[in-house]
Design a protein around this motif. Sequence first.
Motif, mmCIF file in Angstrom:
data_model
loop_
_atom_site.group_PDB
_atom_site.id
_atom_site.type_symbol
_atom_site.label_atom_id
_atom_site.label_comp_id
_atom_site.label_asym_id
_atom_site.label_seq_id
_atom_site.Cartn_x
_atom_site.Cartn_y
_atom_site.Cartn_z
ATOM 1 N N THR A 42 -6.029 -10.979 -9.576
ATOM 2 C CA THR A 42 -5.414 -10.242 -8.478
ATOM 3 C C THR A 42 -6.135 -10.423 -7.153
ATOM 4 O OG1 THR A 42 -4.724 -8.584 -10.074
ATOM 5 C CG2 THR A 42 -4.616 -7.973 -7.773
ATOM 6 N N ALA A 43 -7.475 -10.343 -7.171
ATOM 7 C CA ALA A 43 -8.216 -10.385 -5.906
ATOM 8 C C ALA A 43 -9.591 -11.021 -6.105
ATOM 9 C CB ALA A 43 -8.383 -8.979 -5.351
ATOM 10 N N LEU A 44 -10.005 -11.770 -5.109
ATOM 11 C CA LEU A 44 -11.359 -12.303 -5.025
ATOM 12 C C LEU A 44 -11.904 -11.849 -3.676
ATOM 13 C CD1 LEU A 44 -13.662 -14.002 -6.167
ATOM 14 C CD2 LEU A 44 -12.620 -15.999 -5.094
ATOM 15 N N ILE A 45 -12.956 -11.046 -3.731
ATOM 16 C CA ILE A 45 -13.473 -10.377 -2.552
ATOM 17 C C ILE A 45 -14.960 -10.642 -2.438
ATOM 18 C CG2 ILE A 45 -13.834 -8.094 -1.498
ATOM 19 C CD1 ILE A 45 -11.354 -7.174 -3.147
ATOM 20 N N TYR A 46 -15.459 -10.745 -1.203
ATOM 21 C CA TYR A 46 -16.902 -10.867 -1.006
ATOM 22 C C TYR A 46 -17.388 -9.756 -0.091
ATOM 23 C CZ TYR A 46 -16.551 -12.708 3.759
ATOM 24 O OH TYR A 46 -16.304 -12.857 5.097
ATOM 25 N N GLN A 47 -18.671 -9.468 -0.213
ATOM 26 C CA GLN A 47 -19.328 -8.542 0.706
ATOM 27 C C GLN A 47 -20.742 -9.068 0.924
ATOM 28 O OE1 GLN A 47 -20.426 -4.461 -0.550
ATOM 29 N NE2 GLN A 47 -19.217 -3.811 1.210
ATOM 30 N N GLY B 57 -22.405 -5.478 5.728
ATOM 31 C CA GLY B 57 -21.866 -5.543 7.080
ATOM 32 C C GLY B 57 -20.522 -6.231 7.201
ATOM 33 N N LEU B 58 -20.267 -7.222 6.338
ATOM 34 C CA LEU B 58 -19.011 -7.970 6.395
ATOM 35 C C LEU B 58 -18.405 -8.052 5.008
ATOM 36 C CD1 LEU B 58 -20.116 -10.986 8.611
ATOM 37 C CD2 LEU B 58 -18.707 -9.067 9.328
ATOM 38 N N GLN B 59 -17.090 -8.059 4.964
ATOM 39 C CA GLN B 59 -16.387 -8.248 3.713
ATOM 40 C C GLN B 59 -15.124 -9.049 3.978
ATOM 41 O OE1 GLN B 59 -17.590 -4.789 4.014
ATOM 42 N NE2 GLN B 59 -16.242 -4.562 5.738
ATOM 43 N N GLY B 60 -14.663 -9.747 2.944
ATOM 44 C CA GLY B 60 -13.469 -10.564 3.094
ATOM 45 C C GLY B 60 -12.783 -10.764 1.767
ATOM 46 N N ALA B 61 -11.548 -11.269 1.839
ATOM 47 C CA ALA B 61 -10.749 -11.526 0.647
ATOM 48 C C ALA B 61 -10.160 -12.924 0.736
ATOM 49 C CB ALA B 61 -9.641 -10.492 0.523
ATOM 50 N N TRP B 62 -10.065 -13.578 -0.406
ATOM 51 C CA TRP B 62 -9.493 -14.913 -0.463
ATOM 52 C C TRP B 62 -7.979 -14.822 -0.351
ATOM 53 C CZ3 TRP B 62 -10.878 -19.624 0.324
ATOM 54 C CH2 TRP B 62 -10.106 -20.685 -0.132
ATOM 55 N N ASN B 63 -7.409 -15.606 0.562
ATOM 56 C CA ASN B 63 -5.967 -15.661 0.760
ATOM 57 C C ASN B 63 -5.461 -16.911 0.042
ATOM 58 O OD1 ASN B 63 -3.366 -16.192 1.814
ATOM 59 N ND2 ASN B 63 -3.844 -15.001 3.649
ATOM 60 N N SER C 191 -13.093 -0.399 6.672
ATOM 61 C CA SER C 191 -12.532 0.696 5.874
ATOM 62 C C SER C 191 -12.596 0.405 4.368
ATOM 63 C CB SER C 191 -11.087 0.980 6.287
ATOM 64 O OG SER C 191 -10.256 -0.128 5.997
ATOM 65 N N TYR C 192 -12.749 -0.856 3.980
ATOM 66 C CA TYR C 192 -12.844 -1.235 2.571
ATOM 67 C C TYR C 192 -14.288 -1.262 2.065
ATOM 68 C CZ TYR C 192 -7.970 -2.693 2.808
ATOM 69 O OH TYR C 192 -6.606 -2.713 2.962
ATOM 70 N N ARG C 193 -15.250 -1.082 2.936
ATOM 71 C CA ARG C 193 -16.667 -1.242 2.582
ATOM 72 C C ARG C 193 -17.078 -0.396 1.379
ATOM 73 N NH1 ARG C 193 -20.252 -0.110 7.359
ATOM 74 N NH2 ARG C 193 -19.161 -1.966 8.016
ATOM 75 N N THR C 194 -16.765 0.890 1.397
ATOM 76 C CA THR C 194 -17.224 1.753 0.310
ATOM 77 C C THR C 194 -16.546 1.406 -1.021
ATOM 78 O OG1 THR C 194 -15.623 3.459 0.924
ATOM 79 C CG2 THR C 194 -17.848 3.690 1.793
ATOM 80 N N GLN C 195 -15.277 1.035 -0.977
ATOM 81 C CA GLN C 195 -14.574 0.680 -2.202
ATOM 82 C C GLN C 195 -15.105 -0.629 -2.804
ATOM 83 O OE1 GLN C 195 -11.996 2.512 -3.908
ATOM 84 N NE2 GLN C 195 -13.033 4.012 -2.614
ATOM 85 N N ILE C 196 -15.415 -1.602 -1.951
ATOM 86 C CA ILE C 196 -15.969 -2.865 -2.450
ATOM 87 C C ILE C 196 -17.368 -2.639 -3.012
ATOM 88 C CG2 ILE C 196 -16.721 -5.178 -1.778
ATOM 89 C CD1 ILE C 196 -14.391 -5.119 0.295
ATOM 90 N N THR C 197 -18.167 -1.836 -2.329
ATOM 91 C CA THR C 197 -19.500 -1.506 -2.837
ATOM 92 C C THR C 197 -19.385 -0.814 -4.188
ATOM 93 O OG1 THR C 197 -20.357 -1.298 -0.588
ATOM 94 C CG2 THR C 197 -21.631 -0.249 -2.344
ATOM 95 N N LYS C 198 -18.441 0.102 -4.303
ATOM 96 C CA LYS C 198 -18.213 0.803 -5.563
ATOM 97 C C LYS C 198 -17.807 -0.185 -6.660
ATOM 98 C CE LYS C 198 -15.263 4.537 -7.304
ATOM 99 N NZ LYS C 198 -14.193 5.470 -6.891
ATOM 100 N N VAL D 183 -8.329 -1.657 -2.960
ATOM 101 C CA VAL D 183 -8.685 -2.933 -2.342
ATOM 102 C C VAL D 183 -7.415 -3.654 -1.917
ATOM 103 C CG1 VAL D 183 -10.855 -3.218 -3.604
ATOM 104 C CG2 VAL D 183 -8.758 -4.109 -4.578
ATOM 105 N N PRO D 184 -7.506 -4.586 -0.976
ATOM 106 C CA PRO D 184 -6.311 -5.317 -0.535
ATOM 107 C C PRO D 184 -5.838 -6.282 -1.629
ATOM 108 C CG PRO D 184 -8.250 -6.228 0.495
ATOM 109 C CD PRO D 184 -8.699 -4.997 -0.245
ATOM 110 N N VAL D 185 -4.537 -6.330 -1.813
ATOM 111 C CA VAL D 185 -3.940 -7.217 -2.805
ATOM 112 C C VAL D 185 -2.813 -7.985 -2.144
ATOM 113 C CG1 VAL D 185 -2.714 -7.335 -5.011
ATOM 114 C CG2 VAL D 185 -4.480 -5.619 -4.677
#
Length: 69
Positions: A12-17, A22-28, A40-47, A63-65
């Motif tokens: 579903t998702a590949l995400i980096y932080q 400080g920065l996060q991103g998702a593979w498109n 706004s996604y920082r805490t959820q990705i950290t979790k 997370v973004p999908v």
Amino acid sequence: ERNVDFLRIGRTALIYQTRDGGLQGAWNKQTRQWDELDSSYRTQITKGLRIAKKQLAPDLLTVPVAITD
């Protein structure tokens, strides 16, 4: 060059932080590039990363999908 942690959620998702959070991103999949995500996604990705490392019990994440046809 960045030092990052990756969070993969099935197919579903590949995400980096970045390690400092400080920065996060998702593979498109469509553009085959990384899209930066806002803070706004920082805490959820950290979790999610903590769950993957078995430092937290499994829980729901927001997370973004990408929706593809």
